[in-house]
Design a protein around this motif. Sequence first.
Motif, short mmCIF file in Angstrom:
data_model
loop_
_atom_site.label_atom_id
_atom_site.label_comp_id
_atom_site.label_asym_id
_atom_site.label_seq_id
_atom_site.Cartn_x
_atom_site.Cartn_y
_atom_site.Cartn_z
N UNK A 92 2.90 -5.11 -7.95
CA UNK A 92 2.86 -4.23 -9.13
C UNK A 92 4.28 -3.94 -9.60
N UNK A 93 5.19 -3.67 -8.68
CA UNK A 93 6.58 -3.43 -9.05
C UNK A 93 7.22 -4.68 -9.65
N UNK A 94 6.93 -5.85 -9.08
CA UNK A 94 7.48 -7.10 -9.60
C UNK A 94 6.94 -7.40 -11.00
N UNK A 95 5.76 -6.86 -11.32
CA UNK A 95 5.18 -7.05 -12.65
C UNK A 95 5.74 -6.05 -13.66
N UNK A 96 6.74 -5.27 -13.23
CA UNK A 96 7.43 -4.38 -14.16
C UNK A 96 6.90 -2.97 -14.22
N UNK A 97 6.04 -2.60 -13.28
CA UNK A 97 5.51 -1.24 -13.24
C UNK A 97 6.02 -0.56 -11.99
N UNK A 98 6.38 0.70 -12.11
CA UNK A 98 6.93 1.42 -10.96
C UNK A 98 5.82 2.13 -10.20
N UNK A 99 5.70 1.80 -8.91
CA UNK A 99 4.70 2.45 -8.07
C UNK A 99 5.21 2.47 -6.63
N UNK A 112 -0.82 -11.49 -5.86
CA UNK A 112 -1.46 -11.25 -4.57
C UNK A 112 -2.75 -12.06 -4.47
N UNK A 113 -3.32 -12.05 -3.29
CA UNK A 113 -4.62 -12.66 -3.06
C UNK A 113 -5.55 -11.62 -2.44
N UNK A 114 -6.82 -11.72 -2.80
CA UNK A 114 -7.85 -10.88 -2.19
C UNK A 114 -8.51 -11.70 -1.10
N UNK A 115 -8.91 -11.04 -0.01
CA UNK A 115 -9.66 -11.78 1.00
C UNK A 115 -11.11 -11.91 0.56
N UNK A 157 -1.94 -3.57 1.10
CA UNK A 157 -1.34 -2.50 0.30
C UNK A 157 0.13 -2.77 0.00
N UNK A 158 0.89 -3.19 1.00
CA UNK A 158 2.33 -3.45 0.78
C UNK A 158 2.54 -4.59 -0.20
N UNK A 159 1.70 -5.64 -0.12
CA UNK A 159 1.80 -6.75 -1.06
C UNK A 159 1.43 -6.30 -2.47
N UNK A 160 0.39 -5.45 -2.57
CA UNK A 160 0.00 -4.92 -3.88
C UNK A 160 1.14 -4.11 -4.49
#
Length: 181
Positions: free
Chosen positions: A41-48, A24-27, A34-37
């Motif tokens: 996080x899920x793509x990084x292998x963590x379930x949220x 993701x990118x921060x402004x 939130x949806x990108x985060x």
Amino acid sequence: MGERDYLSIFISRVLRHRPEDAGIQLDEHGWANVEELLAGVNAAGRKIDREKLEEIVRTDKKQRYSFNEDGTLIRANQGHSVPVDVELAQQEPPEYLYHGTADRFLESIREKGLLPMSRLYVHLSRDAETARTVGRRHGRPVILKVHSGDMHRDGVSFYLSQNKVWLTKNVDVKYIEQLEE
């Protein structure tokens, strides 16, 4: 530590230091979508999911995170090492603030004062007990009393983060008093 704690640590790292870990990118003000985060996080292998994220924000003892008014953006309240402006207003500090550190850093602090190191600001506490807790995380704690009122009168700017941590760019040696080692 439980799963929620590990998720919180990961989210803290993403929102304060390494947004690329979740893709993701921060402004410029440190906000992340939130949806990108959640997707990152899920793509990084963590379930949220949204519910778990809201629980992490709500129950975080240090109140590290904030949502914007409509809940579409999230950011860390302070502690960034990436250059962002979290839109803090200057505030007049109390006469004294406190900084907790480890005894192994004292020699450097006595020479150079308190520096933000990898962060954007030096973090200061309203009370010695909070500073002691912070210092314990880094080794044998040392509590430093900062003459913040004198600093402010000498033209140094202070900011109060949303989670009540006092921030300043640095603290000169002349404003530091060691309380205990």
